[in-house]
Design an enzyme around this catalytic site. Structure first.
Site, PDB file in Angstrom:
ATOM      1  N   HIS A 172      42.536  37.525  38.526  1.00 43.18           N
ATOM      2  CA  HIS A 172      41.976  38.776  37.973  1.00 43.18           C
ATOM      3  C   HIS A 172      43.002  39.906  38.141  1.00 43.18           C
ATOM      4  CE1 HIS A 172      39.208  42.071  37.423  1.00 43.18           C
ATOM      5  NE2 HIS A 172      38.135  41.311  37.456  1.00 43.18           N
ATOM      6  N   GLU A 276      43.649  38.688  32.591  1.00 43.60           N
ATOM      7  CA  GLU A 276      43.351  37.667  33.601  1.00 43.60           C
ATOM      8  C   GLU A 276      43.437  36.254  33.029  1.00 43.60           C
ATOM      9  OE1 GLU A 276      39.349  38.650  35.010  1.00 43.60           O
ATOM     10  OE2 GLU A 276      39.652  40.698  34.316  1.00 43.60           O
TER      11      GLU A 276
HETATM   12  C1  BG6 Z   1      36.010  41.229  34.871  1.00 39.66           C
HETATM   13  C2  BG6 Z   1      34.710  40.904  34.180  1.00 39.66           C
HETATM   14  O1  BG6 Z   1      36.764  40.060  35.004  1.00 39.66           O
HETATM   15  O2  BG6 Z   1      35.738  41.755  36.167  1.00 39.66           O
HETATM   16  C3  BG6 Z   1      33.839  42.139  34.135  1.00 39.66           C
HETATM   17  O3  BG6 Z   1      34.977  40.410  32.887  1.00 39.66           O
HETATM   18  C4  BG6 Z   1      33.634  42.717  35.526  1.00 39.66           C
HETATM   19  O4  BG6 Z   1      32.586  41.809  33.551  1.00 39.66           O
HETATM   20  C5  BG6 Z   1      35.007  42.950  36.155  1.00 39.66           C
HETATM   21  O5  BG6 Z   1      32.915  43.937  35.428  1.00 39.66           O
HETATM   22  C6  BG6 Z   1      34.946  43.506  37.573  1.00 39.66           C
HETATM   23  O6  BG6 Z   1      34.150  42.722  38.383  1.00 39.66           O
HETATM   24  P1  BG6 Z   1      33.854  43.115  39.869  1.00 39.66           P
HETATM   25  O7  BG6 Z   1      32.878  42.117  40.399  1.00 39.66           O
HETATM   26  O8  BG6 Z   1      35.172  43.058  40.607  1.00 39.66           O
HETATM   27  O9  BG6 Z   1      33.312  44.540  39.846  1.00 39.66           O
END
Ligand code: BG6
Length: 319
Positions: A172, A276
């Site tokens: 991510h 990502e």
């Molecule tokens: C992204 C998702 O990878 O991560 C989103 O596609 C999400 O939907 C974002 O809001 C952040 O996620 P988190 O759990 O770290 O707030």
């Protein structure tokens, strides 16, 4: 090339990687998370929330994930299953893997980390997780001579009860950008995507490069091995090369969602974008003893102008 284990301001362990021209990277054992990648001029290329940096103890309390850098989403992407959002790997303390098995290339021979590179190997093993499987996740983070950052991640099924398991996964990656309004993503045009903002309905991207004027949360299917993030204002392009990850997520929360996130500054959406490498549409299934491997390599290259325009095609072809 040096690698050292130090404590951050909150007393958490992190590994610092350095290469001789001056580039650096940092990897926290918490989450097995890359939290910094700087070029030889000391410019940060990854985004990390300022709220987190300014008051690390006040805001950041494990088991919350670190907002920024490169969280590992495993064994579940998003809410696509019964586990916590994005799985538990980003909320666990990984260990340094002192004796990692060689990473086999396609011809079956082993690749060891070159001593010209600065490398750390981490491992996350199953514990009393909500997941009823025995596994090992190994990640090698390498800062290459010249400053490219490579991450190889391996997942092995170590179940002894003959059971297979399936998982989804993403690296991510939060990139730091000058101004999201001036950023283009190249390489995802004309692809089919699932829109997370519209109940994962499927659409096809238009022929133009992707620009931003509102919240974006898309999973591109069958994404190519190279994606470019063209930062017009910084005159810099980041090239993401990926292997083993068929999908790619692009995420920017924009203003409203940013305000709702306690670990994210109200205006920080202007200075980040997530691209990502991911396995989402078709989960990976491993039998006991089987291993899956994925890799991303990030390079920052100066953007060149051609008749007043950037030429991402050349960047994508590595010219
Ligand atoms: C992204 C998702 O990878 O991560 C989103 O596609 C999400 O939907 C974002 O809001 C952040 O996620 P988190 O759990 O770290 O707030």
């Amino acid at each position: 090339m040096t690698t050292s284990l130090v404590k951050d301001a909150a007393g958490m362990d992190k590994v610092v990687l350095r290469e001789p021209l001056g580039a650096t990277a940092q990897v926290h054992l918490y989450g097995g998370q890359v939290t910094s990648w700087k070029n030889e001029r000391g410019e940060e290329l990854l985004f990390l929330s300022c709220k987190l940096l300014r008051s690390v103890q006040a805001i950041f309390k494990p088991p919350k994930a670190i907002r920024g850098g490169i969280p590992v989403c495993f064994p579940q992407f998003s809410n696509l299953g019964t586990l916590e959002q994005h799985g538990f790997a980003r909320n666990r303390v990984w260990a340094i893997d002192t004796d990692p098995p060689p990473i086999l290339n396609s011809s079956g021979s082993g690749s060891c980390s070159s001593n010209k590179n600065s490398t750390v190997d981490l491992i996350l093993k199953s514990s009393e997780d909500a997941w009823p499987h025995s596994f090992e996740v190994r990640m090698r983070v390498t800062l290459k001579r010249g400053g490219d950052l490579a991450q190889t991640i391996r997942v092995r099924n170590t179940n002894t009860d003959n059971k297979s398991f399936s998982f989804t996964i993403a690296l991510h990656t939060y990139f730091s950008v000058s101004d999201i309004n001036e950023v283009r993503i190249e390489g995802l045009e004309t692809l089919e995507y699932m829109d997370n903002l519209q109940q994962r309905k499927r659409f096809t991207e238009q022929g133009d490069s992707i620009t931003f004027d509102g919240e974006v949360d898309k999973v591109y299917l069958g994404a190519p091995t190279k994606i470019a993030i063209v930062d017009h204002e910084k005159k810099r392009t980041i090239v993401v090369k990926k292997e083993g990850f068929p999908d790619a997520v692009v995420w920017n929360p924009w203003d409203k969602r940013a305000k709702a996130m306690s670990d994210f500054g109200d205006d920080e959406y202007l200075h980040m974008v997530c691209v990502e490498p991911a396995v989402i549409e078709t989960p990976i299934t491993l039998k006991p003893g089987e291993e899956w491997r994925g890799r991303q390599e990030l390079s920052a290259v100066p953007s060149s102008y051609c008749s007043g325009q950037l030429d991402p095609g050349k960047v994508l072809q590595g010219k």
